[in-house]
Design an enzyme around this catalytic site. Sequence first.
Site, PDB file in Angstrom:
ATOM      1  N   SER A   1       0.844  -1.185   0.000  1.00 40.73           N
ATOM      2  CA  SER A   1       0.000   0.000   0.000  1.00 40.73           C
ATOM      3  C   SER A   1       0.883   1.240   0.000  1.00 40.73           C
ATOM      4  O   SER A   1       1.645   1.454  -0.929  1.00 40.73           O
ATOM      5  CB  SER A   1      -0.954  -0.041   1.196  1.00 40.73           C
TER       6      SER A   1
ATOM      7  N   ASP B   1      -9.716  -3.710  -5.552  1.00 43.77           N
ATOM      8  CA  ASP B   1      -9.123  -2.880  -4.507  1.00 43.77           C
ATOM      9  C   ASP B   1      -9.778  -1.501  -4.487  1.00 43.77           C
ATOM     10  O   ASP B   1      -9.814  -0.808  -5.497  1.00 43.77           O
ATOM     11  CB  ASP B   1      -7.614  -2.741  -4.753  1.00 43.77           C
TER      12      ASP B   1
ATOM     13  N   HIS C   1      -7.960  -4.950  -1.518  1.00 49.58           N
ATOM     14  CA  HIS C   1      -6.743  -4.448  -0.877  1.00 49.58           C
ATOM     15  C   HIS C   1      -6.114  -5.466   0.068  1.00 49.58           C
ATOM     16  O   HIS C   1      -4.899  -5.551   0.181  1.00 49.58           O
ATOM     17  CB  HIS C   1      -7.068  -3.167  -0.114  1.00 49.58           C
TER      18      HIS C   1
END
Length: 711
Positions: free
Chosen positions: A563, A648, A683
């Site tokens: 991330s 995501d 995610h």
Amino acid sequence: MKYFFKILIVCVIFALPNNKIQAQKMVNKIMPPVATIKPHTLEKHKDIRTDNYYWLNDRENPEVIDYLNKENTYYNEMTSETKDFQKSLFEEMKSRIKEDDQSVPYLYNGYYYITRFEKGQDYPIYSRKKGTLEAKEEIMFNCNEMAKGHSYFQLTGLSVSPDNKYVTFAVDLVSRRIYTIQIKNLETGEILSDKIENTSGGSTWANDNKTIFYTHQDAKTLRSDKIYKHKLGSDASKDVLVYHEKDDTFNTSVYKEKSKKYLVIGSGSTLTTEYQILNADTPDEDFKIFQPRVRGLEYSISHFGDSFYVMTNIDKATNFKLMKTSETATLKENWKDVIAHREAVLLEDIEIFKDFLVIEERENGLTKLRIMPWSGTDEYYLPFESETYSAFTSTNVDFDTDVLRYGYQSLTTPSSVIDFNMKTKTKEVKKEQQVLGGKFDKKNYQEKRIWATAQDGTKVPISLVYKIGVKLDGENPLLQYAYGSYGYSMDCTFSSTRLSLLDRGFIFAIAHIRGGEDLGRPWYENGKLLKKKNTFTDFVDCSKFLIAEKYTSAKHLYAEGGSAGGLLMGAIINMAPELYHGVIAQVPFVDVITTMLDDSIPLTTGEYDEWGNPNEKESYDYMKSYSPYDNVVAQKYPNMLVTTGLHDSQVQYWEPAKWVAKLRTLKKDTNLLYLHTNMDAGHGGASGRFEALKEVAKEFSFLLDLEGIKK
């Protein structure tokens, strides 16, 4: 972009020389997919950028899906020789996990609540027992049954009504973190017809057992922007709007205080918070603002007795202080100091009990639990001897108890749940994570903390763990991990999967770089906005230090981040690609400017205080100077595995997809470059606990293969 990431650890031993691996791959003559170049002009502040892969920003386009599938096919073909190894790694990691495991029960409103897993099952079972642990188990939710027929399943937001009859729950079947809330009658097992779409998943009950407050999400940006009130058994389309957060840099949420007296609506951006309160007995009245928002004023509230305790940065309290105010006079001019601000100690959290106040503090990078009796008698700290541990207050739902439940673990010590009697100062370990297989002994591993010096003279801590007997001769494979954003402190945690790495001579290092809050709030402030590059240079300087101290060498050093940590990976390989033999970038946030200029993308507007607002030229220019996608150049890059999820909602799949496409065109080497897209997840990756291990095995095998490890 924020985070919901995992510390994924990689196993490595020595075998074939590294250069032979790349040579073998070239013999396969498998050509990587080439994304079509379709120039797209982007202009801001009279600066023109050409994005050749902007067209990938359309998940409904069959050409986009075809390209992602081709990348997956390429990855699968290129790694076909490691498939058996991946399976054995998966089984190895799985064999250490106690499959029929359960949480430590906690008592709440007359029931003991338990989360447990059954052997061979991917998902948890949520249950409760009335009054005593010997009572009959009531199954609330068996997620294994609920997940059948779904490639992704996530249950969250369980909230039981005060009369213990109903429970709200929320389900996401796509991995976009868009939840549907429903209500279950725990006495009959019936799922009520109430169905609330487009929520964040969380909800809370008023004390009347029929009124529910929940958070709505904007359908496009996924910003939590509205609080609604729902009456049990009613049509959700007629729910009452209670609050609308119109500032698109803020998100909102709703919850109930531990005292159960107040419902609370919270609104927050990176730098500013605001709360509204309402007596939970009168849900149809209006919420009252606790303290109106003031730019730069952060505070949080905890109700106890006739007062609120306020943790805040008011009056330049950079590391926060604790204040107190009457529940009838909540404006900041009424707040009185309880614990003053300290320059060297970050106040992180509090836990209130009838006779004690427990403070979570962070000093010199380490968490401390401070016990303060309300009587004013001697306070004390819980003793922790290691420098590579994590300690935190756990589930403490009642005021009237002398027992503090807290969690503890370190890089060599499995996670434990501990009940500590604050009067007698005795403790009971309620549970310690079991590591199956009979081979694990924490005495066989060394954990320690060292300090690197950054280019500006700042001392940066690094936490290390490795097997005793490893020679520090510069020949050890080492995985360096970091995050470095949002003030998220990277505490040291135990991982049973990491044992596969340590037992093969690998060193694991956590770089506690600026941008986190590891050394207090200034540590965060000096790694964000126009100081963001400190995050990247800290990581590089830690790498150089580890090499100089002969923990590893450039030919055996690997880096990993996810991330915002994936942004970190993108930045360091542009800055210092020669330091790393391999890099894993998980769901990486790499197209910084384009994303931050698109306020239709989830989370963007709420990130301005973290990264800056590129609509302002100074922020735009600074972002452009480090944005990984914009700074890919014709040079050699390390071997790379890049992962993403089609659904995501935090870092859109097209960021890593565009990045890889551009790297393929410009990089001047024959090193490996893989893009793997989970076409069913978002995610956080796969939802099942064992399916998630398969993703870890893929990443492990990537690095093991680079080290020549075949088994």
